[in-house]
Design a protein around this motif. Structure first.
Motif, mmCIF file in Angstrom:
data_model
loop_
_atom_site.group_PDB
_atom_site.id
_atom_site.type_symbol
_atom_site.label_atom_id
_atom_site.label_comp_id
_atom_site.label_asym_id
_atom_site.label_seq_id
_atom_site.Cartn_x
_atom_site.Cartn_y
_atom_site.Cartn_z
ATOM 1 N N ASP A 1 0.482 0.742 7.576
ATOM 2 C CA ASP A 1 0.297 1.265 8.929
ATOM 3 C C ASP A 1 0.518 0.153 9.945
ATOM 4 N N ILE B 1 0.660 5.951 1.741
ATOM 5 C CA ILE B 1 -0.276 6.563 2.685
ATOM 6 C C ILE B 1 -0.141 5.864 4.035
ATOM 7 N N VAL C 1 -1.469 1.762 1.183
ATOM 8 C CA VAL C 1 -1.617 2.113 2.600
ATOM 9 C C VAL C 1 -0.754 1.165 3.423
ATOM 10 N N LYS D 1 -7.766 7.040 6.480
ATOM 11 C CA LYS D 1 -6.984 6.346 5.453
ATOM 12 C C LYS D 1 -7.877 5.609 4.452
#
Length: 289
Positions: A64, A11, A62, A19
């Motif tokens: 990012d 993700i 996740v 998120k």
């Protein structure tokens, strides 16, 4: 390389796009979840999950721009994951600048790339993540979604990865004379069923004993009750799942919590498990006299 059975969802997305809500929803769907994991650790993490036997079958992580080396390692790590035999999907979350600016204003959180303004940080982030978005298997624009609507979209998109009906149901047998189950979402009174307590040979047994089970099941009202109750559950549970409910506790009470409630809980548990629901049973008062 041998194909691995663990399913991985990566993700990513723009800051403020949802998120955190997404990773919580994946956790509710039975995934083993890690937020903000360093990209280069994912292959080793998957190997450790594979060594757990079948305990971990679905993983969501996740990644990012909070992790500074994320983009430098991204392509190499994906190649490494494939070489090791793991399948993965990439989910990218986005939203309009207008919506993101409003969300940052409401939460009063600082954008991780912002030097002078949130808008500046978003523009830089979009530029940095353009290739990640382009290579994603699924892009969800969360601009028009409430939290519940986003969760519903995620459930529908990933339902093929969800192997069981994702609601954990706890069944509790109890005796009314010892008090009700206060954490139950619904309580059902089964004291209308004939009471084995008044049969001398059954009084000191529990609802786990074959003689007590037979005594309760031989009654016409027991069969009628369970038929109607199963129909009620079969109708109700999909609606709870659709609404996003993850846990449900049902209490079944008789007088002492030794006989009838125990039999009914075991019968309901069997029905639910045969229909793919994750179910547990507790007999709160079975040893109390």
């Amino acid at each position: 390389m041998k194909k691995q059975t663990i399913k991985l969802v990566i993700i990513s997305g723009i800051s403020g796009s949802g998120k955190s809500t997404t990773i919580h929803q994946f956790e509710d769907m039975g995934f083993f979840c890690v937020d903000n994991i360093p990209m280069e650790l994912i292959p080793k993490f998957l190997e450790l999950c594979a060594q757990s036997g079948n305990e971990i079958e679905k993983v969501a992580v996740v990644v990012d721009i909070r992790e500074k080396k994320f983009l430098k390692k991204y392509r190499d790590v994906l190649s490494d994951i494939m070489r090791k035999g793991f399948e993965y999907q990439i989910l990218f979350l986005d939203a309009s600048d207008e919506v993101l600016l409003r969300r940052f204003k409401e939460t009063r959180r600082r954008h991780p790339l912002a030097e002078t303004s949130v808008f500046e940080g978003l523009a830089l982030e979009r530029e940095m993540l353009a290739d990640v978005k382009e290579s994603s298997d699924l892009v969800i624009d969360t601009s028009g979604y409430s939290i519940h609507e986003l969760k519903d979209v995620l459930r529908k998109q990933f339902e093929s990865t969800i192997q069981s009906k994702q609601i954990s149901i706890s069944l509790v047998a109890f005796g009314f004379k010892h008090g009700i189950v206060y954490d139950a979402d619904m309580v059902f009174d089964v004291r209308f069923l004939p009471n084995p307590y008044f049969v001398d040979s059954l009084r000191d047994l529990t609802g786990k004993a074959p003689e007590v089970i037979q005594y309760v099941f031989d009654r016409k009202e027991t069969q009628e009750y369970l038929t109607r109750f199963y129909g009620f559950l079969d109708y109700l549970l999909p609606l709870f799942i659709q609404e996003g409910k993850s846990y449900l506790t049902l209490g079944f009470g008789c007088t002492g919590g030794h006989h009838r409630s125990v039999v009914i809980v075991d019968a309901v548990k069997k029905h639910l498990e045969e229909n793919g629901y994750k179910t547990s049973a507790r007999y709160r008062d079975i040893d109390r006299r």
